[in-house]
Design a protein around this motif. Sequence first.
Motif, mmCIF file in Angstrom:
data_model
loop_
_atom_site.group_PDB
_atom_site.id
_atom_site.type_symbol
_atom_site.label_atom_id
_atom_site.label_comp_id
_atom_site.label_asym_id
_atom_site.label_seq_id
_atom_site.Cartn_x
_atom_site.Cartn_y
_atom_site.Cartn_z
ATOM 1 N N ASP A 113 37.166 30.767 -69.426
ATOM 2 C CA ASP A 113 36.534 31.450 -68.290
ATOM 3 C C ASP A 113 35.084 31.820 -68.593
ATOM 4 O OD1 ASP A 113 38.841 31.382 -66.687
ATOM 5 O OD2 ASP A 113 39.644 33.163 -67.682
ATOM 6 N N LEU A 114 34.784 32.105 -69.842
ATOM 7 C CA LEU A 114 33.442 32.555 -70.212
ATOM 8 C C LEU A 114 32.390 31.492 -69.930
ATOM 9 C CD1 LEU A 114 32.066 35.038 -71.498
ATOM 10 C CD2 LEU A 114 32.297 33.906 -73.708
ATOM 11 N N ILE A 115 32.703 30.236 -70.200
ATOM 12 C CA ILE A 115 31.714 29.172 -70.012
ATOM 13 C C ILE A 115 31.414 28.940 -68.538
ATOM 14 C CG2 ILE A 115 33.315 27.206 -69.922
ATOM 15 C CD1 ILE A 115 31.253 25.703 -71.688
ATOM 16 N N LYS A 116 32.353 29.243 -67.677
ATOM 17 C CA LYS A 116 32.135 29.058 -66.235
ATOM 18 C C LYS A 116 31.083 30.030 -65.703
ATOM 19 C CE LYS A 116 36.904 27.460 -65.621
ATOM 20 N NZ LYS A 116 38.239 27.766 -65.067
ATOM 21 N N VAL A 117 30.962 31.176 -66.348
ATOM 22 C CA VAL A 117 29.920 32.133 -65.981
ATOM 23 C C VAL A 117 28.617 31.816 -66.700
ATOM 24 C CG1 VAL A 117 29.244 34.566 -66.058
ATOM 25 C CG2 VAL A 117 31.603 33.939 -65.504
ATOM 26 N N ALA A 118 28.718 31.511 -67.999
ATOM 27 C CA ALA A 118 27.520 31.250 -68.802
ATOM 28 C C ALA A 118 26.742 30.035 -68.308
ATOM 29 C CB ALA A 118 27.909 31.051 -70.264
ATOM 30 N N ALA A 119 27.409 29.113 -67.591
ATOM 31 C CA ALA A 119 26.752 27.892 -67.122
ATOM 32 C C ALA A 119 26.093 28.041 -65.749
ATOM 33 C CB ALA A 119 27.772 26.750 -67.067
ATOM 34 N N ILE A 120 26.312 29.149 -65.067
ATOM 35 C CA ILE A 120 25.725 29.342 -63.733
ATOM 36 C C ILE A 120 24.197 29.228 -63.727
ATOM 37 C CG2 ILE A 120 25.383 31.034 -61.869
ATOM 38 C CD1 ILE A 120 28.229 32.001 -62.365
ATOM 39 N N PRO A 121 23.483 29.766 -64.744
ATOM 40 C CA PRO A 121 22.013 29.656 -64.735
ATOM 41 C C PRO A 121 21.477 28.230 -64.668
ATOM 42 C CG PRO A 121 22.679 31.340 -66.305
ATOM 43 C CD PRO A 121 23.936 30.663 -65.844
ATOM 44 N N PHE A 122 22.260 27.212 -65.092
ATOM 45 C CA PHE A 122 21.764 25.840 -65.012
ATOM 46 C C PHE A 122 21.456 25.462 -63.569
ATOM 47 C CE2 PHE A 122 24.890 25.156 -68.679
ATOM 48 C CZ PHE A 122 23.983 25.669 -69.578
ATOM 49 N N VAL A 123 22.361 25.815 -62.685
ATOM 50 C CA VAL A 123 22.169 25.495 -61.269
ATOM 51 C C VAL A 123 21.019 26.314 -60.701
ATOM 52 C CG1 VAL A 123 23.261 25.415 -59.007
ATOM 53 C CG2 VAL A 123 24.628 24.961 -61.061
ATOM 54 N N VAL A 124 20.971 27.595 -61.029
ATOM 55 C CA VAL A 124 19.921 28.474 -60.511
ATOM 56 C C VAL A 124 18.542 28.027 -60.995
ATOM 57 C CG1 VAL A 124 19.081 30.851 -60.407
ATOM 58 C CG2 VAL A 124 21.542 30.401 -60.411
ATOM 59 N N ASN A 125 18.430 27.716 -62.287
ATOM 60 C CA ASN A 125 17.139 27.312 -62.853
ATOM 61 C C ASN A 125 16.599 26.038 -62.226
ATOM 62 O OD1 ASN A 125 17.244 29.500 -64.573
ATOM 63 N ND2 ASN A 125 17.971 28.334 -66.332
ATOM 64 N N ALA A 126 17.485 25.155 -61.798
ATOM 65 C CA ALA A 126 17.057 23.886 -61.205
ATOM 66 C C ALA A 126 16.212 24.103 -59.951
ATOM 67 C CB ALA A 126 18.280 23.028 -60.865
ATOM 68 N N PHE A 127 16.390 25.240 -59.290
ATOM 69 C CA PHE A 127 15.700 25.495 -58.027
ATOM 70 C C PHE A 127 14.268 26.013 -58.199
ATOM 71 C CE2 PHE A 127 19.982 25.202 -56.482
ATOM 72 C CZ PHE A 127 19.859 24.730 -55.182
ATOM 73 N N PHE A 128 13.836 26.327 -59.442
ATOM 74 C CA PHE A 128 12.456 26.815 -59.587
ATOM 75 C C PHE A 128 11.686 26.139 -60.723
ATOM 76 C CE2 PHE A 128 14.893 29.819 -62.237
ATOM 77 C CZ PHE A 128 14.138 29.865 -63.393
ATOM 78 N N LEU A 129 12.218 25.085 -61.313
ATOM 79 C CA LEU A 129 11.509 24.404 -62.386
ATOM 80 C C LEU A 129 10.171 23.834 -61.922
ATOM 81 C CD1 LEU A 129 14.348 22.561 -64.338
ATOM 82 C CD2 LEU A 129 12.851 24.348 -65.212
ATOM 83 N N VAL A 130 10.146 23.243 -60.735
ATOM 84 C CA VAL A 130 8.903 22.653 -60.230
ATOM 85 C C VAL A 130 7.889 23.741 -59.897
ATOM 86 C CG1 VAL A 130 7.882 21.344 -58.321
ATOM 87 C CG2 VAL A 130 9.981 20.529 -59.401
ATOM 88 N N GLN A 131 8.344 24.845 -59.314
ATOM 89 C CA GLN A 131 7.434 25.945 -59.001
ATOM 90 C C GLN A 131 6.767 26.469 -60.281
ATOM 91 O OE1 GLN A 131 10.297 25.399 -57.621
ATOM 92 N NE2 GLN A 131 10.185 25.789 -55.431
ATOM 93 N N ARG A 132 7.542 26.614 -61.333
ATOM 94 C CA ARG A 132 6.993 27.090 -62.601
ATOM 95 C C ARG A 132 6.040 26.063 -63.209
ATOM 96 N NH1 ARG A 132 11.351 28.590 -66.973
ATOM 97 N NH2 ARG A 132 11.496 26.309 -67.103
ATOM 98 N N THR A 133 6.379 24.789 -63.067
ATOM 99 C CA THR A 133 5.532 23.723 -63.609
ATOM 100 C C THR A 133 4.156 23.721 -62.946
ATOM 101 O OG1 THR A 133 7.450 22.342 -64.106
ATOM 102 C CG2 THR A 133 5.324 21.231 -63.928
ATOM 103 N N TYR A 134 4.113 23.932 -61.638
ATOM 104 C CA TYR A 134 2.826 23.929 -60.938
ATOM 105 C C TYR A 134 1.959 25.126 -61.335
ATOM 106 C CZ TYR A 134 2.719 19.873 -57.933
ATOM 107 O OH TYR A 134 2.602 18.584 -57.490
ATOM 108 N N LEU A 135 2.579 26.240 -61.629
ATOM 109 C CA LEU A 135 1.796 27.379 -62.118
ATOM 110 C C LEU A 135 1.216 27.064 -63.505
ATOM 111 C CD1 LEU A 135 4.034 30.404 -61.070
ATOM 112 C CD2 LEU A 135 1.824 29.759 -60.104
ATOM 113 N N THR A 136 1.967 26.331 -64.310
ATOM 114 C CA THR A 136 1.468 25.931 -65.622
ATOM 115 C C THR A 136 0.310 24.949 -65.492
ATOM 116 O OG1 THR A 136 3.662 26.236 -66.610
ATOM 117 C CG2 THR A 136 2.099 24.853 -67.823
ATOM 118 N N ILE A 137 0.424 23.998 -64.571
ATOM 119 C CA ILE A 137 -0.649 23.035 -64.335
ATOM 120 C C ILE A 137 -1.946 23.752 -63.960
ATOM 121 C CG2 ILE A 137 -1.442 21.187 -62.783
ATOM 122 C CD1 ILE A 137 1.530 20.287 -62.644
ATOM 123 N N ARG A 138 -1.821 24.776 -63.138
ATOM 124 C CA ARG A 138 -2.994 25.562 -62.710
ATOM 125 C C ARG A 138 -3.432 26.558 -63.783
ATOM 126 N NH1 ARG A 138 -3.430 26.378 -56.925
ATOM 127 N NH2 ARG A 138 -3.793 28.577 -57.324
#
Length: 474
Positions: A113-138
């Motif tokens: 059960d623990l891994i099912k919770v610990a893995a949730i951030p993978f899905v969440v992080n996928a939604f802002f990787l590009v936004q963070r990348t563009y701030l780095t580019i700038r």
Amino acid sequence: MSLRQQAFKGVLWNLTDNLSVQVIQFVTGIYMARILSPSDYGLMGMLLIFTVLSDAIMNGGFSTALIRKTDRTDTDAATAFYFNIVVGLMLYGGLFLLAPSIAAFYKAPLLQDLIKVAAIPFVVNAFFLVQRTYLTIRMDFKTQAKISVVSALAKGGTGIGMAYAGYGVWAIAWSGVAGAVVSCMLYWWRSVWKLRFCFSWRSFRELFGFGSKLMLSSVLDVLGNNLFTLIIGKKFAASSLGYYTRAYGYSSLPPTVLTGVLSRVTLPMLSRMQNDDERLAKVYRQMLRLSAFVVFPLMVGLALLARPLIVLMITEKWLPCVEYMQLLCFAFMLYPIHALNLNLLQVKGRSDLFLRLEIIKKGLMLGLLLVALPFGIRAICIGGVVSSFLAWILNTYYTGKLIKIGFWSQVKDVLPVMGYTVAMGVCVYFVRIHVGSDVGKLLWGILSGIVSYIAVSFGCRAEEIKYLMNLKNA
């Protein structure tokens, strides 16, 4: 604003970002370690290789590919965005299905059960990787710093609250989810990139062609770095893994902060001068010396003062991790230098060499692990020190070919810093053995280390001090 001034501000904001986040996590970790048991940290340590491996796969190197691509378009960014989401969902589904097998492997039913919770951030992080990348580019690290601090507070507050309420290991798992959700909301709020509903296979092939090699390199890096926790978790008790993960966490803290600053700033900065080898080599050597100037004394001081630090922070129940921490400090001393060498390969577009190096290094690391395993965790830590030094030799092979700064050239650059560090280490050692209490050892050790290092550096007219003093006005 000149590129150097941009870099200086980037370093300052990245340093603020990393230090603030690490201080929050450090304080949170101390409080939680006093409440939770070594076995709780051991359980999370068992999952570390699976969670970090999934994170490396999800990124896929697309962020680096976007940063390096000088003619990037919104279509490129949208393609990377949707790719990340699909991969994030697939990885979560895979870990969900594998959860029973992982629990059976470690003979720890709670992991299912623990891994099912610990893995949730993978899905969440996928939604802002590009936004963070563009701030780095700038090179907008100010915004990223603010987001990181707020997210760290949310993560720490959740962890402390749940630990205090008696949730045990679940406090660690759910705190990661809280931090990821807050980060996602804030990156969308401050996003400089607007979502587009498009996907280009041409963009995908171009980005993946470069990024896939970095992804495979990241996967190998994760496997190598976390293979130790996998083996220790399987062969030894959960408490033993808990001691190792605490030692690993504390010893990796200073170089992780510095590497995070250097990597995020130097990649976009050096990418702008990727075709000017002379200028690239000059800036690269300055970064190399500065990183050694900061991290070498920190790691030696941390190793010498590990025992009083552990006792005062998380009590004597964690004393078995002191020796591991001291050895790992020397393994992590070269970590920022490794990152700079590998960053150069990315800047020059040689992700193929990046991947080749990782294959060779992880093969060597696996061999050292197998040799050390029968002799216990202490021997495994010593193997980590040897592996780090061999990695430096291998990394500099291609650096020497690309911009004529090989292993011996780098040794010559950092040799004076090694001398300053040895002088500081002798002072701290004598203070430590002549002071009785742990509080005194820590306070006088830190003070004598800072004073002696600064005095020796100024006395030897260290170039790094001159560079730091002139950097802002350059």
